[in-house]
Design an enzyme around this catalytic site. Structure first.
Site, PDB file in Angstrom:
ATOM      1  N   HIS A  20      19.950  43.497  36.365  1.00 26.78           N
ATOM      2  CA  HIS A  20      20.239  42.188  36.951  1.00 26.78           C
ATOM      3  C   HIS A  20      21.494  40.997  36.767  1.00 26.78           C
ATOM      4  CE1 HIS A  20      17.328  38.583  35.939  1.00 26.78           C
ATOM      5  NE2 HIS A  20      17.771  38.149  37.574  1.00 26.78           N
ATOM      6  N   ASP A  28      36.748  38.340  52.560  1.00 23.54           N
ATOM      7  CA  ASP A  28      37.672  38.023  53.670  1.00 23.54           C
ATOM      8  C   ASP A  28      39.717  38.959  53.214  1.00 23.54           C
ATOM      9  OD1 ASP A  28      40.334  36.510  52.530  1.00 23.54           O
ATOM     10  OD2 ASP A  28      38.844  34.695  53.356  1.00 23.54           O
ATOM     11  N   HIS A  98      36.801  26.488  45.166  1.00 25.67           N
ATOM     12  CA  HIS A  98      37.585  27.769  45.657  1.00 25.67           C
ATOM     13  C   HIS A  98      37.809  28.621  44.256  1.00 25.67           C
ATOM     14  CE1 HIS A  98      39.376  31.057  47.626  1.00 25.67           C
ATOM     15  NE2 HIS A  98      40.508  30.573  47.812  1.00 25.67           N
ATOM     16  N   TYR A 120      37.775  31.135  54.130  1.00 25.82           N
ATOM     17  CA  TYR A 120      37.098  31.177  53.169  1.00 25.82           C
ATOM     18  C   TYR A 120      35.643  31.540  53.213  1.00 25.82           C
ATOM     19  CZ  TYR A 120      39.530  27.561  51.317  1.00 25.82           C
ATOM     20  OH  TYR A 120      40.480  26.191  50.761  1.00 25.82           O
ATOM     21  N   ALA A 121      36.361  32.824  53.432  1.00 19.25           N
ATOM     22  CA  ALA A 121      34.991  33.832  54.217  1.00 19.25           C
ATOM     23  C   ALA A 121      34.344  34.815  53.114  1.00 19.25           C
ATOM     24  CB  ALA A 121      34.536  34.556  55.839  1.00 19.25           C
ATOM     25  N   ASN A 122      34.260  34.188  51.930  1.00 21.13           N
ATOM     26  CA  ASN A 122      33.958  35.291  50.495  1.00 21.13           C
ATOM     27  C   ASN A 122      32.668  34.785  49.970  1.00 21.13           C
ATOM     28  OD1 ASN A 122      37.597  35.814  49.962  1.00 21.13           O
ATOM     29  ND2 ASN A 122      37.402  33.844  50.357  1.00 21.13           N
TER      30      ASN A 122
END
Length: 131
Positions: A20, A28, A98, A120-122
């Site tokens: 948990h 990316d 970021h 920013y594809a994270n």
């Protein structure tokens, strides 16, 4: 041979070991991966596999309590942001700078690197519980 869920043995092992609030990152191909964090590199060429494809497979196999994204994705990659919000409708969402996002990656159990080449594809996925 495994028939359902994540077939990649490294990803399956990480998911099975999560407790948990533990975190994993789906990234990316450009996100820096901190020293000491497990790297699972799936990238085979630009765009393959895609961030969204990997996110979907992992999300289908993981209890997710919270999702963290860089706030820059809202303006710089609205399509990916919209897709993440549509696919992960139950967990809470948090947006951070970021710079702060990259600090959080230092505590991840693993970073899964995709072939995605859009800004920013994270995402950081915080593990929930199944009960």
């Amino acid at each position: 041979m495994k028939k359902h869920g994540v077939l990649n043995s490294e990803i399956a092992a990480v998911l099975a070991s999560l407790g948990h609030t533990d975190t994993i990152v789906i990234a990316d191909c450009g996100l820096p991966i901190p020293d000491g964090v497990k790297r699972i590199d799936l990238a085979v060429e630009i765009g393959k596999p895609s961030f969204l494809d990997v996110l979907q497979v992992v999300a289908d196999d993981m209890a997710i309590e919270k999702v963290m994204l860089a706030e820059e994705v809202i303006i710089n990659n609205a399509e990916v942001n919209k897709e993440v919000e549509m696919r992960l409708i139950e967990p809470a969402f948090e947006y951070v700078s970021h710079k702060e996002f990259k600090e959080h990656t230092k505590r991840a159990k693993a970073i899964i690197r995709t072939g995605e080449a859009t800004p920013y594809a994270n995402v950081i996925l915080h593990a929930g519980v199944i009960f």
